[in-house]
Design a protein around this motif. Sequence first.
Motif, PDB file in Angstrom:
ATOM      1  N   LYS A   1       0.825  -1.199   0.000  1.00 41.97           N
ATOM      2  CA  LYS A   1       0.000   0.000   0.000  1.00 41.97           C
ATOM      3  C   LYS A   1       0.871   1.266   0.000  1.00 41.97           C
ATOM      4  CE  LYS A   1      -4.010   2.050   0.502  1.00 41.97           C
ATOM      5  NZ  LYS A   1      -5.000   2.098  -0.491  1.00 41.97           N
ATOM      6  N   THR A   2       1.938   1.253   0.782  1.00 41.22           N
ATOM      7  CA  THR A   2       2.818   2.415   0.846  1.00 41.22           C
ATOM      8  C   THR A   2       3.455   2.691  -0.509  1.00 41.22           C
ATOM      9  OG1 THR A   2       3.285   1.975   3.165  1.00 41.22           O
ATOM     10  CG2 THR A   2       4.811   3.408   2.017  1.00 41.22           C
ATOM     11  N   ALA A   3       3.926   1.632  -1.191  1.00 38.16           N
ATOM     12  CA  ALA A   3       4.544   1.803  -2.509  1.00 38.16           C
ATOM     13  C   ALA A   3       3.545   2.408  -3.493  1.00 38.16           C
ATOM     14  CB  ALA A   3       5.075   0.474  -3.024  1.00 38.16           C
ATOM     15  N   TYR A   4       2.300   1.949  -3.438  1.00 36.42           N
ATOM     16  CA  TYR A   4       1.267   2.474  -4.323  1.00 36.42           C
ATOM     17  C   TYR A   4       1.065   3.970  -4.082  1.00 36.42           C
ATOM     18  CZ  TYR A   4      -3.112   2.975  -6.839  1.00 36.42           C
ATOM     19  OH  TYR A   4      -4.071   3.378  -7.712  1.00 36.42           O
ATOM     20  N   LEU A   5       1.025   4.374  -2.817  1.00 37.48           N
ATOM     21  CA  LEU A   5       0.838   5.792  -2.492  1.00 37.48           C
ATOM     22  C   LEU A   5       2.002   6.640  -2.992  1.00 37.48           C
ATOM     23  CD1 LEU A   5      -0.652   5.453   1.110  1.00 37.48           C
ATOM     24  CD2 LEU A   5      -1.878   5.977  -1.022  1.00 37.48           C
ATOM     25  N   VAL A   6       3.209   6.106  -2.906  1.00 32.00           N
ATOM     26  CA  VAL A   6       4.384   6.814  -3.429  1.00 32.00           C
ATOM     27  C   VAL A   6       4.272   6.961  -4.946  1.00 32.00           C
ATOM     28  CG1 VAL A   6       6.877   6.672  -3.765  1.00 32.00           C
ATOM     29  CG2 VAL A   6       5.892   6.162  -1.531  1.00 32.00           C
ATOM     30  N   LEU A   7       3.899   5.881  -5.621  1.00 30.80           N
ATOM     31  CA  LEU A   7       3.723   5.947  -7.079  1.00 30.80           C
ATOM     32  C   LEU A   7       2.643   6.956  -7.455  1.00 30.80           C
ATOM     33  CD1 LEU A   7       3.906   2.184  -8.033  1.00 30.80           C
ATOM     34  CD2 LEU A   7       5.552   3.958  -8.640  1.00 30.80           C
ATOM     35  N   GLU A   8       1.545   6.920  -6.742  1.00 37.56           N
ATOM     36  CA  GLU A   8       0.448   7.843  -7.014  1.00 37.56           C
ATOM     37  C   GLU A   8       0.901   9.300  -6.848  1.00 37.56           C
ATOM     38  OE1 GLU A   8      -4.171   7.416  -6.020  1.00 37.56           O
ATOM     39  OE2 GLU A   8      -2.925   7.754  -4.243  1.00 37.56           O
ATOM     40  N   ALA A   9       1.653   9.573  -5.797  1.00 34.20           N
ATOM     41  CA  ALA A   9       2.167  10.926  -5.574  1.00 34.20           C
ATOM     42  C   ALA A   9       3.127  11.336  -6.685  1.00 34.20           C
ATOM     43  CB  ALA A   9       2.861  11.000  -4.209  1.00 34.20           C
ATOM     44  N   ASN A  10       3.978  10.409  -7.135  1.00 33.65           N
ATOM     45  CA  ASN A  10       4.913  10.714  -8.221  1.00 33.65           C
ATOM     46  C   ASN A  10       4.183  11.004  -9.523  1.00 33.65           C
ATOM     47  OD1 ASN A  10       7.153  10.481  -6.588  1.00 33.65           O
ATOM     48  ND2 ASN A  10       7.529   8.345  -7.124  1.00 33.65           N
ATOM     49  N   VAL A  11       3.151  10.237  -9.815  1.00 36.18           N
ATOM     50  CA  VAL A  11       2.366  10.462 -11.034  1.00 36.18           C
ATOM     51  C   VAL A  11       1.736  11.856 -11.003  1.00 36.18           C
ATOM     52  CG1 VAL A  11       0.260   9.744 -12.251  1.00 36.18           C
ATOM     53  CG2 VAL A  11       1.954   8.033 -11.555  1.00 36.18           C
ATOM     54  N   LYS A  12       1.195  12.222  -9.859  1.00 37.50           N
ATOM     55  CA  LYS A  12       0.594  13.560  -9.726  1.00 37.50           C
ATOM     56  C   LYS A  12       1.647  14.655  -9.842  1.00 37.50           C
ATOM     57  CE  LYS A  12      -3.413  12.141  -7.081  1.00 37.50           C
ATOM     58  NZ  LYS A  12      -4.082  12.114  -5.780  1.00 37.50           N
ATOM     59  N   ALA A  13       2.782  14.458  -9.190  1.00 35.54           N
ATOM     60  CA  ALA A  13       3.851  15.464  -9.226  1.00 35.54           C
ATOM     61  C   ALA A  13       4.369  15.670 -10.648  1.00 35.54           C
ATOM     62  CB  ALA A  13       4.999  15.053  -8.303  1.00 35.54           C
ATOM     63  N   LEU A  14       4.406  14.587 -11.424  1.00 38.10           N
ATOM     64  CA  LEU A  14       4.877  14.669 -12.806  1.00 38.10           C
ATOM     65  C   LEU A  14       3.780  15.107 -13.780  1.00 38.10           C
ATOM     66  CD1 LEU A  14       7.031  11.425 -12.814  1.00 38.10           C
ATOM     67  CD2 LEU A  14       7.877  13.772 -12.911  1.00 38.10           C
ATOM     68  N   LYS A  15       2.561  15.191 -13.286  1.00 41.97           N
ATOM     69  CA  LYS A  15       1.397  15.589 -14.097  1.00 41.97           C
ATOM     70  C   LYS A  15       1.206  14.673 -15.306  1.00 41.97           C
ATOM     71  CE  LYS A  15       1.622  20.220 -12.442  1.00 41.97           C
ATOM     72  NZ  LYS A  15       2.254  21.460 -12.462  1.00 41.97           N
ATOM     73  N   VAL A  16       1.282  13.359 -15.037  1.00 40.79           N
ATOM     74  CA  VAL A  16       1.107  12.374 -16.112  1.00 40.79           C
ATOM     75  C   VAL A  16      -0.080  11.447 -15.814  1.00 40.79           C
ATOM     76  CG1 VAL A  16       3.492  12.419 -16.935  1.00 40.79           C
ATOM     77  CG2 VAL A  16       2.868  10.872 -15.072  1.00 40.79           C
ATOM     78  N   GLU A  17      -1.068  11.963 -15.102  1.00 40.66           N
ATOM     79  CA  GLU A  17      -2.230  11.148 -14.735  1.00 40.66           C
ATOM     80  C   GLU A  17      -2.946  10.569 -15.949  1.00 40.66           C
ATOM     81  OE1 GLU A  17      -2.057  14.449 -11.534  1.00 40.66           O
ATOM     82  OE2 GLU A  17      -1.747  14.304 -13.686  1.00 40.66           O
ATOM     83  N   THR A  18      -3.054  11.346 -17.034  1.00 44.94           N
ATOM     84  CA  THR A  18      -3.776  10.859 -18.214  1.00 44.94           C
ATOM     85  C   THR A  18      -2.971   9.845 -19.021  1.00 44.94           C
ATOM     86  OG1 THR A  18      -3.003  12.706 -19.564  1.00 44.94           O
ATOM     87  CG2 THR A  18      -5.110  12.982 -18.411  1.00 44.94           C
TER      88      THR A  18
END
Length: 108
Positions: A1-18
């Motif tokens: 779960k922690t790794a997923y949250l880190v990945l999710e934060a990185n995706v948002k920070a990089l603005k590559v959600e789409t």
Amino acid sequence: KTAYLVLEANVKALKVETQTTLLSLAYSRCLEKLSQEKRTFDFIFLDPPYAKGLAESAYQNIVSLGLLKENGIIIVEDSVPITWLSSVDHQRLKHYEYGMTHVAILWK
């Protein structure tokens, strides 16, 4: 779960959600889902938990499910020498050792 949250934060920070899909599934279920969706990839990075023998089975699943595109690249990381690569049908481009970490780069 922690790794997923880190990945999710990185995706948002990089603005590559789409351009990104995060799946919180066991790797075998994830690969099956991607195959069912007819997804293929130019680049796959395998970094399974060390010393559990998962790298080889994950690689075999990726190949058998046809998830790697023609001319695609797979990078495999493990804590033990990746000796099973001698029996694969991909060209081995590079192999690196960083202390206890072994990295192999394969090209289809």
